[in-house]
Design an enzyme around this catalytic site. Structure first.
Site, PDB file in Angstrom:
ATOM      1  N   ASP A  37      48.914 -30.731   0.124  1.00  0.00           N
ATOM      2  CA  ASP A  37      48.054 -29.645  -0.374  1.00  0.00           C
ATOM      3  C   ASP A  37      46.609 -30.048  -0.070  1.00  0.00           C
ATOM      4  O   ASP A  37      46.345 -31.184   0.374  1.00  0.00           O
ATOM      5  CB  ASP A  37      48.302 -29.452  -1.891  1.00  0.00           C
ATOM      6  CG  ASP A  37      47.479 -28.298  -2.476  1.00  0.00           C
ATOM      7  OD1 ASP A  37      47.046 -27.422  -1.706  1.00  0.00           O
ATOM      8  OD2 ASP A  37      47.253 -28.291  -3.707  1.00  0.00           O
TER       9      ASP A  37
ATOM     10  N   HIS B 178      50.535 -25.669 -11.408  1.00  0.00           N
ATOM     11  CA  HIS B 178      50.764 -24.405 -10.675  1.00  0.00           C
ATOM     12  C   HIS B 178      52.283 -24.163 -10.707  1.00  0.00           C
ATOM     13  O   HIS B 178      52.985 -24.298  -9.717  1.00  0.00           O
ATOM     14  CB  HIS B 178      50.247 -24.550  -9.248  1.00  0.00           C
ATOM     15  CG  HIS B 178      50.085 -23.247  -8.525  1.00  0.00           C
ATOM     16  ND1 HIS B 178      50.336 -22.015  -9.098  1.00  0.00           N
ATOM     17  CD2 HIS B 178      49.682 -22.968  -7.247  1.00  0.00           C
ATOM     18  CE1 HIS B 178      50.101 -21.067  -8.215  1.00  0.00           C
ATOM     19  NE2 HIS B 178      49.712 -21.609  -7.087  1.00  0.00           N
TER      20      HIS B 178
ATOM     21  N   CYS C 295      51.560 -25.324  -0.017  1.00  0.00           N
ATOM     22  CA  CYS C 295      51.486 -24.096  -0.829  1.00  0.00           C
ATOM     23  C   CYS C 295      50.573 -23.048  -0.215  1.00  0.00           C
ATOM     24  O   CYS C 295      50.708 -21.869  -0.527  1.00  0.00           O
ATOM     25  CB  CYS C 295      51.010 -24.447  -2.236  1.00  0.00           C
ATOM     26  SG  CYS C 295      49.397 -25.257  -2.236  1.00  0.00           S
TER      27      CYS C 295
ATOM     28  N   GLN D 128      54.206 -21.725  -8.273  1.00  0.00           N
ATOM     29  CA  GLN D 128      54.323 -22.279  -6.926  1.00  0.00           C
ATOM     30  C   GLN D 128      55.503 -23.255  -6.855  1.00  0.00           C
ATOM     31  O   GLN D 128      56.312 -23.213  -5.928  1.00  0.00           O
ATOM     32  CB  GLN D 128      53.017 -23.017  -6.562  1.00  0.00           C
ATOM     33  CG  GLN D 128      53.062 -23.670  -5.197  1.00  0.00           C
ATOM     34  CD  GLN D 128      53.097 -22.654  -4.074  1.00  0.00           C
ATOM     35  OE1 GLN D 128      52.295 -21.742  -4.043  1.00  0.00           O
ATOM     36  NE2 GLN D 128      54.035 -22.797  -3.140  1.00  0.00           N
TER      37      GLN D 128
ATOM     38  N   ARG E 157      57.607 -16.676  -3.134  1.00  0.00           N
ATOM     39  CA  ARG E 157      56.793 -16.429  -4.323  1.00  0.00           C
ATOM     40  C   ARG E 157      57.190 -15.093  -4.966  1.00  0.00           C
ATOM     41  O   ARG E 157      57.293 -14.989  -6.187  1.00  0.00           O
ATOM     42  CB  ARG E 157      55.285 -16.385  -3.968  1.00  0.00           C
ATOM     43  CG  ARG E 157      54.702 -17.655  -3.352  1.00  0.00           C
ATOM     44  CD  ARG E 157      54.641 -18.811  -4.323  1.00  0.00           C
ATOM     45  NE  ARG E 157      53.958 -18.521  -5.557  1.00  0.00           N
ATOM     46  CZ  ARG E 157      52.651 -18.608  -5.762  1.00  0.00           C
ATOM     47  NH1 ARG E 157      51.857 -19.014  -4.793  1.00  0.00           N
ATOM     48  NH2 ARG E 157      52.117 -18.332  -6.946  1.00  0.00           N
TER      49      ARG E 157
ATOM     50  N   ARG F 286      44.749 -16.943 -13.871  1.00  0.00           N
ATOM     51  CA  ARG F 286      44.385 -18.099 -13.030  1.00  0.00           C
ATOM     52  C   ARG F 286      43.043 -18.582 -13.555  1.00  0.00           C
ATOM     53  O   ARG F 286      42.065 -17.827 -13.548  1.00  0.00           O
ATOM     54  CB  ARG F 286      44.291 -17.695 -11.558  1.00  0.00           C
ATOM     55  CG  ARG F 286      43.712 -18.784 -10.683  1.00  0.00           C
ATOM     56  CD  ARG F 286      43.883 -18.533  -9.195  1.00  0.00           C
ATOM     57  NE  ARG F 286      45.260 -18.778  -8.786  1.00  0.00           N
ATOM     58  CZ  ARG F 286      45.651 -18.962  -7.519  1.00  0.00           C
ATOM     59  NH1 ARG F 286      44.762 -18.938  -6.547  1.00  0.00           N
ATOM     60  NH2 ARG F 286      46.914 -19.175  -7.229  1.00  0.00           N
TER      61      ARG F 286
HETATM   62  N1  NVA Z   1      45.349 -27.325  -5.274  1.00  0.00           N
HETATM   63  C1  NVA Z   1      44.924 -26.043  -4.760  1.00  0.00           C
HETATM   64  C2  NVA Z   1      46.058 -25.084  -4.803  1.00  0.00           C
HETATM   65  C3  NVA Z   1      45.739 -23.700  -4.293  1.00  0.00           C
HETATM   66  C4  NVA Z   1      46.930 -22.762  -4.386  1.00  0.00           C
HETATM   67  C5  NVA Z   1      43.759 -25.548  -5.581  1.00  0.00           C
HETATM   68  O1  NVA Z   1      43.805 -25.667  -6.815  1.00  0.00           O
HETATM   69  O2  NVA Z   1      42.798 -25.058  -5.008  1.00  0.00           O
HETATM   70  N1   CP Z   2      49.661 -20.922  -3.085  1.00  0.00           N
HETATM   71  C1   CP Z   2      48.887 -20.073  -3.760  1.00  0.00           C
HETATM   72  O1   CP Z   2      48.872 -20.033  -4.998  1.00  0.00           O
HETATM   73  O2   CP Z   2      48.121 -19.271  -2.979  1.00  0.00           O
HETATM   74  P1   CP Z   2      46.939 -18.340  -3.485  1.00  0.00           P
HETATM   75  O3   CP Z   2      45.826 -19.256  -3.942  1.00  0.00           O
HETATM   76  O4   CP Z   2      46.569 -17.527  -2.283  1.00  0.00           O
HETATM   77  O5   CP Z   2      47.429 -17.503  -4.635  1.00  0.00           O
END
Ligand code: NVA
Ligand code: CP
Length: 303
Positions: free
Chosen positions: A215, A122, A255, A125, A283, A95
């Protein structure tokens, strides 16, 4: 084979496999025996981290998290990091703040690199979301309305819709809509032509939708843009009133993590139409299917 974008995987095969794994987990209890997944997280995570960890453990493998976000920050070059990790592990999950870090690892990695979220996409997801939609609504003649910020999650969803034929409408404020490059990529990967209906009026996007998705307005790493974004997104909250523009049996998706009172009203996300925990649960099954496909790259499995 790497999995940086949802377009890197055969979506229909991964969904079939995820359904099989979900129906009968014991069948896969040894499928990754002695295989190791190494993980690097530059940003926090609850669902992605836990679901990948359990996915590999429940299939007989090992999960090792490298507590070093510094690994992607000039500690050593991507060539040496990727090749060293590959001496011990069979998959590398990351990540990252910048998608280019994933590309650099993937360019040098002898083992599959998996996108656990980047600023661009992502994909894991979006696969869980497709599984959720296919269970609740089917993927045929189904309309998804994405209302909010065009970000990593909506980019992968847009591509997922192009790959599967789901209809998509996006409502975002000016300057926060999908980029030209992601729309171009969606058109290129679509089997039978692809249109995305774009508007800055949430009720227009939500009209007759089967799925209403949102989101965060301020994604991780965008904290310095928060003030400006919160102003721009006024009027884009998913409220019960907005849900009433969609079909009566529409589901609400997010998500997570959610910011209740910002992108979604508490009564919607906690209400009977909400599918957010079905998404979270899925997931796990999808991560298993992704790992199985990447560990067995034979024609017919992931071709
Ligand atoms: N768009 C959000 C998704 C988190 C799973 C982020 O990048 O923070
Ligand atoms: N939706 C998702 O990726 O959640 P986390 O950021 O908790 O992994």
């Amino acid at each position: 084979m790497n999995f940086l974008s949802i377009t890197d995987i055969n979506v229909s095969k991964v969904l079939s496999l995820a359904k099989a794994v979900k129906e009968n987990p014991p069948t896969y209890a040894h499928a990754l025996k002695h295989k190791a997944l190494a993980a690097i997280f530059e940003k926090s995570s609850t669902r992605t981290k836990l679901s990948f960890q359990l996915a590999v453990l429940q299939m007989g493998g090992y999960y090792i998290e490298l507590g070093g976000a510094h690994l992607l920050n000039g500690h050593e070059d991507a060539h040496d990091t990727a090749n060293s990790i590959a001496q011990y592990a069979d998959f590398l999950l990351a990540r990252v703040n910048s998608h280019s870090s994933l590309e650099a690892l993937a360019a040098h990695s002898p083992i599959p690199v998996i996108n656990a979220l980047s600023n661009l996409e992502h994909p894991c997801q979006a696969l869980a979301d497709l599984l959720t939609i296919s269970e609740s609504k089917g993927l045929h003649k189904t309309k998804l309305a994405y209302i909010g910020d065009s970000n990593n999650v909506s980019n992968s969803l847009l591509l997922a819709c192009a790959l599967t034929g789901l209809e998509i409408a996006i409502a975002s404020p000016a300057n926060y809509g999908p980029s030209k490059s992601i729309i171009k990529k969606a058109s290129e990967v679509a089997n039978n032509g692809f249109t995305v209906n774009r508007t800055n009026k949430p009720p227009e996007a939500a009209a007759d939708a089967d799925v209403v998705y949102t989101d965060a307005w301020v994604s991780m790493g965008q904290e310095n843009e928060a003030e400006q974004k919160l102003k721009a997104f006024k009027g884009f909250q998913i409220t019960q009133e907005l849900m009433e523009c969609a079909k009566p049996d529409a589901i609400f998706m997010h998500c997570l993590p959610a910011h209740k009172g910002l992108e979604v009203a508490p009564d919607v996300i906690e209400g009977p139409q909400s599918a957010v925990f079905q998404q979270a649960a899925n997931r796990l099954h999808v991560q298993k299917a992704v790992l199985l496909m990447l560990s067995n790259p034979k024609p017919g499995v992931n071709a």
